[in-house]
Write a protein that holds these residues in place. Structure first.
Motif, PDB file in Angstrom:
ATOM      1  N   TYR A 115       0.881  -1.163   0.000  1.00  0.00           N
ATOM      2  CA  TYR A 115       0.000   0.000   0.000  1.00  0.00           C
ATOM      3  C   TYR A 115       0.921   1.216   0.000  1.00  0.00           C
ATOM      4  CZ  TYR A 115      -3.622  -3.322   1.345  1.00  0.00           C
ATOM      5  OH  TYR A 115      -4.491  -4.384   1.382  1.00  0.00           O
ATOM      6  N   GLY A 124      -2.702  -8.422  10.806  1.00  0.00           N
ATOM      7  CA  GLY A 124      -1.896  -7.500  10.016  1.00  0.00           C
ATOM      8  C   GLY A 124      -0.813  -8.175   9.181  1.00  0.00           C
ATOM      9  N   VAL A 164       3.642  -5.159   1.742  1.00  0.00           N
ATOM     10  CA  VAL A 164       2.825  -6.081   2.552  1.00  0.00           C
ATOM     11  C   VAL A 164       3.068  -7.533   2.110  1.00  0.00           C
ATOM     12  CG1 VAL A 164       0.465  -6.742   3.193  1.00  0.00           C
ATOM     13  CG2 VAL A 164       1.080  -4.326   3.048  1.00  0.00           C
ATOM     14  N   GLU A 195      -0.618 -13.791  11.895  1.00  0.00           N
ATOM     15  CA  GLU A 195      -1.127 -12.921  12.949  1.00  0.00           C
ATOM     16  C   GLU A 195      -1.818 -11.697  12.353  1.00  0.00           C
ATOM     17  OE1 GLU A 195       2.187 -12.056  15.438  1.00  0.00           O
ATOM     18  OE2 GLU A 195       3.452 -11.497  13.762  1.00  0.00           O
TER      19      GLU A 195
HETATM   20  N1  ATP Z   1      -6.262  -0.089   2.316  1.00  0.00           N
HETATM   21  C1  ATP Z   1      -5.124  -0.080   3.029  1.00  0.00           C
HETATM   22  N2  ATP Z   1      -4.287   0.974   3.006  1.00  0.00           N
HETATM   23  C2  ATP Z   1      -3.131   0.990   3.708  1.00  0.00           C
HETATM   24  N3  ATP Z   1      -2.702  -0.033   4.477  1.00  0.00           N
HETATM   25  C3  ATP Z   1      -3.503  -1.123   4.555  1.00  0.00           C
HETATM   26  C4  ATP Z   1      -4.744  -1.200   3.834  1.00  0.00           C
HETATM   27  N4  ATP Z   1      -5.313  -2.411   4.094  1.00  0.00           N
HETATM   28  C5  ATP Z   1      -4.464  -3.049   4.933  1.00  0.00           C
HETATM   29  N5  ATP Z   1      -3.383  -2.287   5.204  1.00  0.00           N
HETATM   30  C6  ATP Z   1      -2.229  -2.674   6.055  1.00  0.00           C
HETATM   31  O1  ATP Z   1      -1.600  -3.787   5.434  1.00  0.00           O
HETATM   32  C7  ATP Z   1      -1.200  -4.747   6.413  1.00  0.00           C
HETATM   33  C8  ATP Z   1      -1.860  -6.078   6.114  1.00  0.00           C
HETATM   34  O2  ATP Z   1      -3.257  -5.964   6.311  1.00  0.00           O
HETATM   35  P1  ATP Z   1      -4.269  -7.180   6.062  1.00  0.00           P
HETATM   36  O3  ATP Z   1      -5.651  -6.677   6.346  1.00  0.00           O
HETATM   37  O4  ATP Z   1      -4.015  -7.773   4.734  1.00  0.00           O
HETATM   38  O5  ATP Z   1      -3.801  -8.206   7.205  1.00  0.00           O
HETATM   39  P2  ATP Z   1      -4.560  -9.482   7.799  1.00  0.00           P
HETATM   40  O6  ATP Z   1      -3.526 -10.544   7.961  1.00  0.00           O
HETATM   41  O7  ATP Z   1      -5.746  -9.807   6.942  1.00  0.00           O
HETATM   42  O8  ATP Z   1      -5.019  -8.964   9.226  1.00  0.00           O
HETATM   43  P3  ATP Z   1      -6.250  -9.452  10.159  1.00  0.00           P
HETATM   44  O9  ATP Z   1      -5.916 -10.822  10.635  1.00  0.00           O
HETATM   45  O10 ATP Z   1      -6.232  -8.450  11.257  1.00  0.00           O
HETATM   46  O11 ATP Z   1      -7.503  -9.390   9.306  1.00  0.00           O
HETATM   47  C9  ATP Z   1      -1.592  -4.153   7.766  1.00  0.00           C
HETATM   48  O12 ATP Z   1      -0.462  -3.510   8.297  1.00  0.00           O
HETATM   49  C10 ATP Z   1      -2.667  -3.151   7.424  1.00  0.00           C
HETATM   50  O13 ATP Z   1      -2.673  -2.099   8.348  1.00  0.00           O
END
Ligand code: ATP
Length: 243
Positions: A12, A37, A17, A35
């Motif tokens: 992002y 994020g 990521v 975990e």
């Molecule tokens: N639209 C966005 N813009 C900026 N950063 C984002 C966006 N969506 C997610 N992130 C960031 O990207 C990283 C990965 O997020 P993601 O939602 O894919 O993780 P996750 O493993 O699905 O988390 P969870 O288990 O909490 O659902 C995190 O640090 C999050 O803050």
């Protein structure tokens, strides 16, 4: 049908990521763990085409273009609509002709055990039934791969059991990928798991393999339960996540 990610990266803005992920997801049900994020939702979104990878590609055997069904973690369906109409509509959005949509919706509702609710309005359905309706909507266009983001969150225990049974049945004939934090989902549903950590795939294998790997020195295999209780940090240390 196998689906393969080749060197997939995503960020992002300037924040990385997903970093150079190579992963083949096989037929049956695969769980994506990691975990909060770690990037699970991001990976699923890239996979189904909602986000465009910064680099890398996603392929099926024979270079056909994969068709995905996606059930997001949160979705809303219009309460006034009837269940069958919702599914027909999403089938049509996903390329099914108007003429074929009613039969496609009927099949999808049957596969999630909701045929008896075809004429019910969405607002009259329970949380678990709505979740199953979401799965039917994701399935109606007969995708190669069904992708589910935390499908059991917010459901009571009996509803969770029900949706697991539905997903397990779908996984008998399709490739299914689901993200979850719920251990029983993994135990009940998944033949394989992938663990995402700091944008990389830290593990890809069966539940038995991850347990054996963590046991390492030949002592009794750790149960996945205790692995996750000790937390992902320990898991990643053991898997040699050293960057
Ligand atoms: N639209 C966005 N813009 C900026 N950063 C984002 C966006 N969506 C997610 N992130 C960031 O990207 C990283 C990965 O997020 P993601 O939602 O894919 O993780 P996750 O493993 O699905 O988390 P969870 O288990 O909490 O659902 C995190 O640090 C999050 O803050």
């Amino acid at each position: 049908m196998d689906i393969t990610l080749h060197g997939v990266s995503f960020g992002y803005g300037r924040k990385p990521v997903l970093r150079d992920i190579d992963w083949t997801i096989r037929p049956g049900v695969t769980g994506l763990l990691g975990e909060n994020g770690a990037g699970k939702t991001t990976l699923l979104s890239v996979l189904v085409g909602l986000l465009r990878p910064k680099s890398g590609s996603i392929t099926l055997p024979g270079d056909t273009t994969p068709r995905f069904g996606f059930v997001p973690q949160r979705f809303s369906l219009p309460g006034e609509m009837r269940a069958a109409d919702c599914v027909q509509y999403t089938a049509w959005i996903n390329g099914v002709s108007r003429a074929a949509a009613p039969a496609a919706a009927e099949r999808a509702l049957a596969s999630v055990d909701l045929s008896h609710k075809a004429s019910a309005r969405v607002r009259s359905l329970s949380g678990g039934q709505r979740q199953r309706l979401g799965v039917a909507a994701g399935l109606a266009h007969d995708p190669d791969v069904l992708v589910l983001d935390e499908p059991t969150v917010g459901l009571d225990p009996s509803q969770r059991v029900r949706i697991r049974e539905v997903i397990a049945k779908i996984g008998e004939t399709r490739t299914v990928l689901l993200s979850t934090h719920v251990l029983e989902d993994v135990r009940f549903l998944c033949q394989r798991v992938g663990v995402l950590a700091r944008g990389k795939l830290a593990f890809d294998g069966t539940v038995e393999e991850i347990e054996a790997k963590i046991a390492g020195d030949g002592s009794a295999p750790s149960r996945l339960e205790s692995i996750l209780e000790r937390g992902y940090r320990t898991l990643l240390d053991t898997l040699g996540d050293d960057d």
